[in-house]
Scaffold this active site. Structure first.
Site, PDB file in Angstrom:
ATOM      1  N   GLU A  35     -15.549   0.019   7.069  1.00  0.00           N
ATOM      2  CA  GLU A  35     -15.519  -0.974   5.995  1.00  0.00           C
ATOM      3  C   GLU A  35     -15.290  -2.361   6.600  1.00  0.00           C
ATOM      4  O   GLU A  35     -14.518  -2.520   7.536  1.00  0.00           O
ATOM      5  CB  GLU A  35     -14.371  -0.662   5.019  1.00  0.00           C
ATOM      6  CG  GLU A  35     -14.555   0.629   4.243  1.00  0.00           C
ATOM      7  CD  GLU A  35     -13.383   0.924   3.307  1.00  0.00           C
ATOM      8  OE1 GLU A  35     -12.561   0.017   3.083  1.00  0.00           O
ATOM      9  OE2 GLU A  35     -13.290   2.045   2.808  1.00  0.00           O
ATOM     10  N   ARG A  69      -9.265   8.035   2.951  1.00  0.00           N
ATOM     11  CA  ARG A  69      -9.795   7.211   4.041  1.00  0.00           C
ATOM     12  C   ARG A  69     -11.153   7.775   4.449  1.00  0.00           C
ATOM     13  O   ARG A  69     -11.332   8.990   4.538  1.00  0.00           O
ATOM     14  CB  ARG A  69      -8.855   7.209   5.259  1.00  0.00           C
ATOM     15  CG  ARG A  69      -7.575   6.407   5.068  1.00  0.00           C
ATOM     16  CD  ARG A  69      -7.855   4.925   4.973  1.00  0.00           C
ATOM     17  NE  ARG A  69      -6.638   4.127   4.870  1.00  0.00           N
ATOM     18  CZ  ARG A  69      -6.072   3.755   3.730  1.00  0.00           C
ATOM     19  NH1 ARG A  69      -6.603   4.148   2.580  1.00  0.00           N
ATOM     20  NH2 ARG A  69      -4.984   3.015   3.721  1.00  0.00           N
ATOM     21  N   ASP A  78     -15.212   6.641  -2.440  1.00  0.00           N
ATOM     22  CA  ASP A  78     -14.634   5.315  -2.653  1.00  0.00           C
ATOM     23  C   ASP A  78     -14.222   4.678  -1.336  1.00  0.00           C
ATOM     24  O   ASP A  78     -13.960   3.479  -1.289  1.00  0.00           O
ATOM     25  CB  ASP A  78     -13.416   5.429  -3.580  1.00  0.00           C
ATOM     26  CG  ASP A  78     -12.763   4.087  -3.847  1.00  0.00           C
ATOM     27  OD1 ASP A  78     -13.446   3.197  -4.389  1.00  0.00           O
ATOM     28  OD2 ASP A  78     -11.569   3.917  -3.510  1.00  0.00           O
ATOM     29  N   THR A 114       0.843  -1.189   0.000  1.00  0.00           N
ATOM     30  CA  THR A 114       0.000   0.000   0.000  1.00  0.00           C
ATOM     31  C   THR A 114       0.881   1.242   0.000  1.00  0.00           C
ATOM     32  O   THR A 114       2.044   1.203   0.403  1.00  0.00           O
ATOM     33  CB  THR A 114      -0.892   0.046   1.250  1.00  0.00           C
ATOM     34  OG1 THR A 114      -0.050   0.002   2.423  1.00  0.00           O
ATOM     35  CG2 THR A 114      -1.857  -1.128   1.292  1.00  0.00           C
ATOM     36  N   THR A 121      -5.367  12.781   1.726  1.00  0.00           N
ATOM     37  CA  THR A 121      -4.503  12.841   2.906  1.00  0.00           C
ATOM     38  C   THR A 121      -4.304  11.452   3.505  1.00  0.00           C
ATOM     39  O   THR A 121      -5.143  10.562   3.331  1.00  0.00           O
ATOM     40  CB  THR A 121      -5.129  13.733   3.995  1.00  0.00           C
ATOM     41  OG1 THR A 121      -6.278  13.067   4.536  1.00  0.00           O
ATOM     42  CG2 THR A 121      -5.553  15.073   3.425  1.00  0.00           C
ATOM     43  N   HIS A 180     -13.889   0.961  -2.408  1.00  0.00           N
ATOM     44  CA  HIS A 180     -12.468   1.143  -2.086  1.00  0.00           C
ATOM     45  C   HIS A 180     -11.578   0.520  -3.165  1.00  0.00           C
ATOM     46  O   HIS A 180     -10.675  -0.267  -2.869  1.00  0.00           O
ATOM     47  CB  HIS A 180     -12.149   0.533  -0.716  1.00  0.00           C
ATOM     48  CG  HIS A 180     -10.902   1.091  -0.095  1.00  0.00           C
ATOM     49  ND1 HIS A 180     -10.700   1.122   1.269  1.00  0.00           N
ATOM     50  CD2 HIS A 180      -9.785   1.642  -0.631  1.00  0.00           C
ATOM     51  CE1 HIS A 180      -9.516   1.645   1.538  1.00  0.00           C
ATOM     52  NE2 HIS A 180      -8.942   1.973   0.389  1.00  0.00           N
TER      53      HIS A 180
END
Length: 381
Positions: A235, A206, A230, A66, A173, A252
């Site tokens: 989640e 996020r 998104d 990530t 961010t 996402h």
């Protein structure tokens, strides 16, 4: 060597198979028990890596495929001497393409020209910086806000209040809840209430960066604010009412091009190889399939605006992912959460714009410039 990995990380066997025995699990289900005799842990953003997960395990290296690492307790890893790597920049182009697709479709649905709009980018990191460059080249006025970078001396940044006045606001961010510039709840109820009804809000960073309850209340008024989300709080058990109120709601996947995801795998493979003192034997190009859409060709008389939007939507159209998610929201709650993860796990092969070669007869300078700005591979004749 035992490697425990999130099953959603692509190309695990080709990259890591020669290093040891790979055990794959859903990322949300990886537990301390699974890691008792593990040497390496490979994760994505859904796995919280901290003392609770790693205590009394043999894990010596953690790789996160990530860009961000807010799901990793870096202080704990350092205190234990655990090696770490993430993959900064791996899916930045994919997220830019997602935002560009949203704007392309919205320009048609809402009836505006891109170059007539101002864009406020909150967060000028790898993704925000690339988006700023792309949109500026497309002719939009862009204002970015990034207090940490401004404090470090970066120039041409704007106050948040000014950025929030732009026609389009897009969030990029990291998620932080401490320090001088926390981003959790950054877009608070007062800010949401003050947004104009003709503005567009996009969030791909996020979910926790936005006060979702306030945003849902604002959208329930139906005054015209346009929202594309998104990412979500909680989640995969996302707020169904909020999702249905969004113009675009996706699971996402903004950064989920095959190229971006596999680049993340390659980066953590390289770092693990060096950590273990092994040669880097594999490269991404060995394993990637041919793109389903390889090329497009436009004639010399093509309308530049039509060609730009056609190329964007043929390569990636956000409406597909929006309809996929909203279809699942009619299901019972436990199934909805499972479907959210399934949509990510079984996500179709989506390739980056740079994997598509565009041939343009006549080489119109303005069209070449705009297609290049969003990342297409160009050939003029």
């Amino acid at each position: 060597m035992k490697i425990v990995a999130d099953e959603n990380i692509p190309l695990l066997q080709p990259f890591f198979g020669s290093m040891g025995e790979i055990h794959t699990l859903p990322g949300r289900e990886i537990s301390n028990e699974h890691l008792r005799d593990a040497d390496v842990l490979l994760v994505r953003s859904v796995t919280r890596v901290d003392e609770r997960l790693l205590e009394n395990t043999g894990v010596k290296f953690v790789g996160s495929a990530t860009i961000g690492c807010n799901h990793v307790d870096m202080d704990y890893l350092t205190s234990r001497g655990v090696g770490f790597s993430n993959a900064p920049g791996c899916n930045a182009s994919a997220v830019v393409e997602y935002v560009v697709s949203c704007l392309s479709v919205l320009s048609e649905q809402l009836g505006f020209e891109l170059e007539d709009k101002t864009v406020g980018i909150i967060g000028r990191g790898e993704i925000g910086g690339r988006l700023e460059r792309a949109l500026t080249l497309l002719g939009l006025e862009v204002k970015s806000n990034d207090p940490p970078r401004e404090a470090a001396g970066e120039q041409n940044l704007f106050p948040l209040e000014e950025v929030l006045q732009c026609d389009i606001i897009t969030l990029h961010t990291p998620l932080t809840d401490s320090g001088p510039y926390p981003t959790q709840g950054l877009l608070n109820a007062a800010m949401i209430e003050n947004l104009r009804s003709d503005q567009i809000l996009i969030n791909t960073c996020r979910g926790e960066v936005i006060d979702e309850a306030a945003l849902k209340g604002r959208l329930q008024r139906g005054d015209g604010l346009t929202v594309a989300l998104d990412v979500w709080n909680n989640e995969p058990a996302i707020d169904v009412e909020l999702a249905m109120l969004c113009h675009f709601a996706t699971p996402h996947i903004a950064g989920y091009t095959l190229d971006g995801r596999t680049a993340g795998t390659e980066i953590i493979y390289q770092h693990l190889s060096r950590y273990l003192g092994l040669p880097v034997r594999h490269k991404l190009g060995q394993f990637l399939p041919e793109p389903p859409l390889r090329r497009m060709a436009f004639s010399s008389g093509v309308d530049p605006d039509w060609a730009l939007h056609t190329a964007i939507r043929a390569s990636y159209d956000v409406r597909h992912d929006d309809s996929q998610l909203k279809r699942t929201l009619r299901l019972d709650a436990p199934i909805r959460a499972q479907e959210f993860d399934r949509l990510r796990r079984e996500y179709r092969v989506r390739r980056g714009f740079d994997r598509i070669k565009i041939e343009l007869k006549g080489g119109k300078a303005d069209l070449l410039a705009t297609l290049s700005a969003v990342g297409f591979n160009l050939s003029s004749k």
